[in-house]
Design a protein around this motif. Structure first.
Motif, short mmCIF file in Angstrom:
data_model
loop_
_atom_site.label_atom_id
_atom_site.label_comp_id
_atom_site.label_asym_id
_atom_site.label_seq_id
_atom_site.Cartn_x
_atom_site.Cartn_y
_atom_site.Cartn_z
N VAL A 98 0.83 -1.13 0.15
CA VAL A 98 -0.05 0.03 -0.02
C VAL A 98 0.85 1.26 0.08
O VAL A 98 2.03 1.36 0.18
CB VAL A 98 -1.07 -0.01 1.35
N ASP A 99 0.14 2.47 -0.23
CA ASP A 99 0.68 3.78 -0.18
C ASP A 99 0.98 4.33 1.10
O ASP A 99 1.71 5.09 1.44
CB ASP A 99 0.16 4.72 -1.16
N VAL A 100 -0.11 4.07 1.80
CA VAL A 100 -0.09 4.28 3.28
C VAL A 100 -1.07 3.51 4.25
O VAL A 100 -1.94 2.76 3.78
CB VAL A 100 -1.01 5.91 3.35
N ILE A 101 -0.89 3.59 5.46
CA ILE A 101 -1.40 2.65 6.44
C ILE A 101 -2.13 3.15 7.42
O ILE A 101 -1.32 4.15 8.10
CB ILE A 101 -0.25 1.78 6.97
N LEU A 102 -3.09 2.87 7.80
CA LEU A 102 -3.81 3.54 8.98
C LEU A 102 -3.89 2.55 10.03
O LEU A 102 -4.50 1.10 10.20
CB LEU A 102 -5.47 3.93 8.71
N LEU A 103 -3.64 3.03 11.28
CA LEU A 103 -4.00 2.31 12.48
C LEU A 103 -5.54 2.22 12.94
O LEU A 103 -5.69 3.47 13.43
CB LEU A 103 -2.88 2.79 13.69
N ALA A 104 -6.24 1.41 13.02
CA ALA A 104 -7.47 1.54 13.45
C ALA A 104 -7.77 1.55 14.96
O ALA A 104 -8.59 2.17 15.61
CB ALA A 104 -8.29 0.13 13.08
N GLN A 105 -6.62 1.24 15.67
CA GLN A 105 -6.60 1.37 17.11
C GLN A 105 -5.36 2.14 17.58
O GLN A 105 -4.23 1.82 17.11
CB GLN A 105 -6.53 0.03 17.50
N ALA A 106 -5.48 2.87 18.43
CA ALA A 106 -4.28 3.90 18.91
C ALA A 106 -3.38 2.99 19.63
O ALA A 106 -2.18 3.22 19.64
CB ALA A 106 -4.90 5.03 19.51
N SER A 107 -3.88 2.04 20.14
CA SER A 107 -3.02 1.28 20.96
C SER A 107 -1.67 0.33 20.33
O SER A 107 -0.96 -0.06 20.86
CB SER A 107 -3.89 -0.01 21.78
N MET A 108 -2.10 0.35 18.90
CA MET A 108 -0.95 -0.26 18.15
C MET A 108 0.17 0.80 17.86
O MET A 108 1.31 0.42 17.34
CB MET A 108 -1.52 -0.81 16.62
N ALA A 109 -0.05 2.33 18.10
CA ALA A 109 1.04 3.21 17.68
C ALA A 109 2.41 2.84 18.31
O ALA A 109 3.46 3.03 17.52
CB ALA A 109 0.55 4.41 18.15
#
Length: 221
Positions: free
Chosen positions: A178-189
């Protein structure tokens, strides 16, 4: 001039100090208060979806924040996003779901967009939001969803190392597609910080800081 007030609605008390630090950094001149009810997310996880009864309680919490004097309301959980949007239609002050600014930024940044989560109840709402925000922006995108099987269960059992490894492996794999990834949960940051520079060449977005940057622009105007 009266100071502006931001009301934050959380589904976990653990999010309160995280967002308080972000508020100090991005909107230090804005007063804040918090409403936390972890029974909301527990119900979503137990039932595997956001039920009408739980959505109604989200709307009530948002209404309570407005009644308490909030000029703007931020709801910090992605899993209850649809209820937040419903609440926004019924509330006399602006209401923001935490992942909307992140979704808009991702749509602007790329065409192949990855969404990663450890819970299907969070993955679905975030993926749906990205698709709808892309449609509003008039942009055609490809969405790639990634569910880290077993990671959430490991975290809940106290095995943070297994959780982090599963998320890291999934991020490395998704980054190649992919070009960009979104973390659906902030706990993964926190896992992102452990990746090598090579594995972080694909931009990885987390919703809390992006939402607060967005609010800093809105609340300063």
């Amino acid at each position: 001039m009266k100071k502006k007030t931001l009301g934050l609605v959380h589904t976990s008390a653990t999010l309160v100090p995280i967002f308080q630090e972000l508020c100090k950094k991005h909107i230090p001149s804005v007063d804040t208060f918090n409403i936390a009810d972890d029974s909301l997310i527990k119900d979503v996880i137990a039932k595997g979806e956001l039920t009408p009864a739980t959505a109604r309680r989200v709307v009530e919490h948002v209404g309570s924040a407005a009644a308490a004097g909030a000029d703007y309301i931020l709801v910090t959980c992605s899993s209850i996003g649809k209820a937040v949007e419903a609440a926004a239609e019924l509330t006399g002050v602006p209401v923001l779901r935490v992942d909307q600014p992140m979704a808009d930024q991702a749509v602007a940044a790329g065409t192949r967009i990855g969404v990663i989560a450890t819970l299907p109840t969070t993955l679905g709402p975030t993926a749906d939001l990205v698709v709808r925000r892309a449609a509003i922006a008039g942009k055609k995108i490809e969405l790639v969803e990634s569910l880290c099987e077993g990671a959430f269960e490991a975290l809940m059992s106290g095995d943070a190392a297994t959780h982090d490894q599963k998320v890291a492996d999934a991020l490395k794999s998704l980054a190649k597609e992919v070009d960009v990834i979104l973390l659906a949960q902030a706990s993964m940051a926190r896992v992102v910080d452990t990746l090598s520079p090579e594995d972080r060449r694909t931009p990885i977005f987390a919703s809390p800081p992006i939402a607060m940057e967005y609010l800093s622009q809105i609340l300063r105007s």
